[in-house]
Enzyme design. Sequence first.
Site, PDB file in Angstrom:
ATOM      1  N   PRO A   9       0.793  -1.218   0.000  1.00 16.75           N
ATOM      2  CA  PRO A   9       0.000   0.000   0.000  1.00 16.75           C
ATOM      3  C   PRO A   9       0.833   1.280   0.000  1.00 16.75           C
ATOM      4  CG  PRO A   9      -0.052  -1.061   2.153  1.00 16.75           C
ATOM      5  CD  PRO A   9       0.577  -2.032   1.208  1.00 16.75           C
ATOM      6  N   ASN A  10       0.322   2.241  -0.736  1.00 14.36           N
ATOM      7  CA  ASN A  10       0.872   3.597  -0.840  1.00 14.36           C
ATOM      8  C   ASN A  10       2.152   3.693  -1.666  1.00 14.36           C
ATOM      9  OD1 ASN A  10      -1.176   4.796   0.847  1.00 14.36           O
ATOM     10  ND2 ASN A  10      -0.163   3.847   2.591  1.00 14.36           N
ATOM     11  N   ARG A  17       4.866  11.131  -2.432  1.00 15.98           N
ATOM     12  CA  ARG A  17       4.634  10.866  -1.020  1.00 15.98           C
ATOM     13  C   ARG A  17       5.907  11.079  -0.193  1.00 15.98           C
ATOM     14  NH1 ARG A  17       4.766   4.746   1.229  1.00 15.98           N
ATOM     15  NH2 ARG A  17       3.981   5.183   3.307  1.00 15.98           N
ATOM     16  N   TYR A  22      11.147   9.102   1.275  1.00 20.04           N
ATOM     17  CA  TYR A  22      11.178   8.066   0.234  1.00 20.04           C
ATOM     18  C   TYR A  22      11.845   8.510  -1.064  1.00 20.04           C
ATOM     19  CZ  TYR A  22       7.902   5.851   3.428  1.00 20.04           C
ATOM     20  OH  TYR A  22       7.325   5.290   4.545  1.00 20.04           O
ATOM     21  N   ASN A  73       8.204  -5.309  -0.990  1.00 22.02           N
ATOM     22  CA  ASN A  73       8.116  -4.166  -0.093  1.00 22.02           C
ATOM     23  C   ASN A  73       6.658  -4.132   0.364  1.00 22.02           C
ATOM     24  OD1 ASN A  73       7.881  -1.786   1.279  1.00 22.02           O
ATOM     25  ND2 ASN A  73       9.076  -0.582  -0.187  1.00 22.02           N
ATOM     26  N   ALA A  76       3.079  -0.625   4.792  1.00 21.23           N
ATOM     27  CA  ALA A  76       2.601  -0.655   6.177  1.00 21.23           C
ATOM     28  C   ALA A  76       2.099  -2.044   6.601  1.00 21.23           C
ATOM     29  CB  ALA A  76       1.504   0.383   6.362  1.00 21.23           C
ATOM     30  N   HIS A  79       3.934  -4.171   9.223  1.00 15.03           N
ATOM     31  CA  HIS A  79       3.799  -4.001  10.666  1.00 15.03           C
ATOM     32  C   HIS A  79       2.444  -4.454  11.204  1.00 15.03           C
ATOM     33  CE1 HIS A  79       7.175  -1.532   9.532  1.00 15.03           C
ATOM     34  NE2 HIS A  79       6.394  -0.699   8.871  1.00 15.03           N
ATOM     35  N   ASP A  86       1.439 -15.315   6.794  1.00 14.27           N
ATOM     36  CA  ASP A  86       1.051 -16.707   6.533  1.00 14.27           C
ATOM     37  C   ASP A  86       1.199 -17.051   5.054  1.00 14.27           C
ATOM     38  OD1 ASP A  86       0.514 -16.995   9.208  1.00 14.27           O
ATOM     39  OD2 ASP A  86      -1.671 -16.903   9.010  1.00 14.27           O
ATOM     40  N   GLU A  99      12.662  -9.130   1.946  1.00 12.79           N
ATOM     41  CA  GLU A  99      11.835  -7.981   2.362  1.00 12.79           C
ATOM     42  C   GLU A  99      12.640  -6.706   2.122  1.00 12.79           C
ATOM     43  OE1 GLU A  99      10.404  -8.470   6.417  1.00 12.79           O
ATOM     44  OE2 GLU A  99      10.202  -6.306   6.659  1.00 12.79           O
ATOM     45  N   HIS A 101      12.707  -2.421   2.268  1.00  8.69           N
ATOM     46  CA  HIS A 101      12.147  -1.127   2.669  1.00  8.69           C
ATOM     47  C   HIS A 101      13.054  -0.028   2.139  1.00  8.69           C
ATOM     48  CE1 HIS A 101       9.260  -3.086   5.246  1.00  8.69           C
ATOM     49  NE2 HIS A 101      10.243  -3.835   5.701  1.00  8.69           N
ATOM     50  N   ILE A 102      12.447   0.947   1.518  1.00  7.48           N
ATOM     51  CA  ILE A 102      13.218   2.076   0.975  1.00  7.48           C
ATOM     52  C   ILE A 102      13.858   2.856   2.118  1.00  7.48           C
ATOM     53  CG2 ILE A 102      12.975   4.287  -0.239  1.00  7.48           C
ATOM     54  CD1 ILE A 102      10.698   2.843  -1.870  1.00  7.48           C
ATOM     55  N   SER A 103      13.082   3.091   3.170  1.00  6.94           N
ATOM     56  CA  SER A 103      13.590   3.846   4.319  1.00  6.94           C
ATOM     57  C   SER A 103      14.171   2.885   5.360  1.00  6.94           C
ATOM     58  CB  SER A 103      12.451   4.652   4.955  1.00  6.94           C
ATOM     59  OG  SER A 103      11.472   3.778   5.516  1.00  6.94           O
ATOM     60  N   ARG A 108      13.066   4.917  12.515  1.00 11.72           N
ATOM     61  CA  ARG A 108      11.814   5.689  12.461  1.00 11.72           C
ATOM     62  C   ARG A 108      10.963   5.380  13.698  1.00 11.72           C
ATOM     63  NH1 ARG A 108       9.237   5.129   6.695  1.00 11.72           N
ATOM     64  NH2 ARG A 108       7.986   6.851   7.546  1.00 11.72           N
ATOM     65  N   ARG A 112       7.264   0.932  13.496  1.00  7.68           N
ATOM     66  CA  ARG A 112       7.833   0.439  12.241  1.00  7.68           C
ATOM     67  C   ARG A 112       8.974  -0.540  12.483  1.00  7.68           C
ATOM     68  NH1 ARG A 112       5.481   3.697   8.282  1.00  7.68           N
ATOM     69  NH2 ARG A 112       5.010   5.747   9.114  1.00  7.68           N
TER      70      ARG A 112
HETATM   71  C1  DQA Z   1       8.232   1.204   3.780  1.00  6.04           C
HETATM   72  C2  DQA Z   1       8.287   1.427   5.295  1.00  6.04           C
HETATM   73  C3  DQA Z   1       6.928   1.204   5.930  1.00  6.04           C
HETATM   74  O1  DQA Z   1       6.995   1.417   7.331  1.00  6.04           O
HETATM   75  C4  DQA Z   1       5.918   2.170   5.355  1.00  6.04           C
HETATM   76  O2  DQA Z   1       4.635   1.911   5.893  1.00  6.04           O
HETATM   77  C5  DQA Z   1       5.892   2.159   3.874  1.00  6.04           C
HETATM   78  C6  DQA Z   1       7.152   2.063   3.131  1.00  6.04           C
HETATM   79  C7  DQA Z   1       9.557   1.568   3.099  1.00  6.04           C
HETATM   80  O3  DQA Z   1       9.715   1.200   1.926  1.00  6.04           O
HETATM   81  O4  DQA Z   1      10.423   2.223   3.695  1.00  6.04           O
HETATM   82  O5  DQA Z   1       4.847   2.312   3.250  1.00  6.04           O
HETATM   83  O6  DQA Z   1       7.967  -0.159   3.528  1.00  6.04           O
END
Ligand code: DQA
Length: 149
Positions: A9-10, A17, A22, A73, A76, A79, A86, A99, A101-103, A108, A112
């Site tokens: 998501p997002n 964003r 990011y 990735n 959210a 978390h 599963d 897995e 994560h960009i950040s 943070r 997270r």
């Molecule tokens: C994220 C980190 C997550 O905590 C956040 O909810 C995201 C992006 C990252 O790529 O850093 O949407 O997965």
Amino acid sequence: MKIVVVNGPNLNRLGKRQPEIYGTTTLADIEKLVRSHADAAGIELDFVQSNHEGVLLDTVHAAADEGVAVIINPGAFTHTSVALRDALAEIADGKGFVEVHISNVHAREEFRQHSFLSDKAIGVVAGLGVYGYIAALGYFTQDLAPKNA
Ligand code: DQA
């Protein structure tokens, strides 16, 4: 060899964003970049993004049925989602998943810093920006990868 890259998501909002967190690279830019590396390595690539947990689950199930590796990735859902954990457990029993994560989620908010997925992952890349996707792809394409069959 085939790899499915899954974005949660997002992540369709990348570029607009929170650029201070990011960056300004869009998801389309990331897809182009990852595809260029995959093409060079002779890897078939599916690249998927959804804001809907069920669609992500269906995507992971399809990857499990195909017996392919996953780079995810989870946004959210990292978390929050036992359901995604599963589903990914099946990938963990197969080719495995990385897995991304960009950040740097560990630098943070406290919420997270817990992932429902990480202990099932082959590894986690966090904080390296867009390069995290390339690093994950590199893991699967390098000769030393134990699940590179
Ligand atoms: C994220 C980190 C997550 O905590 C956040 O909810 C995201 C992006 C990252 O790529 O850093 O949407 O997965």
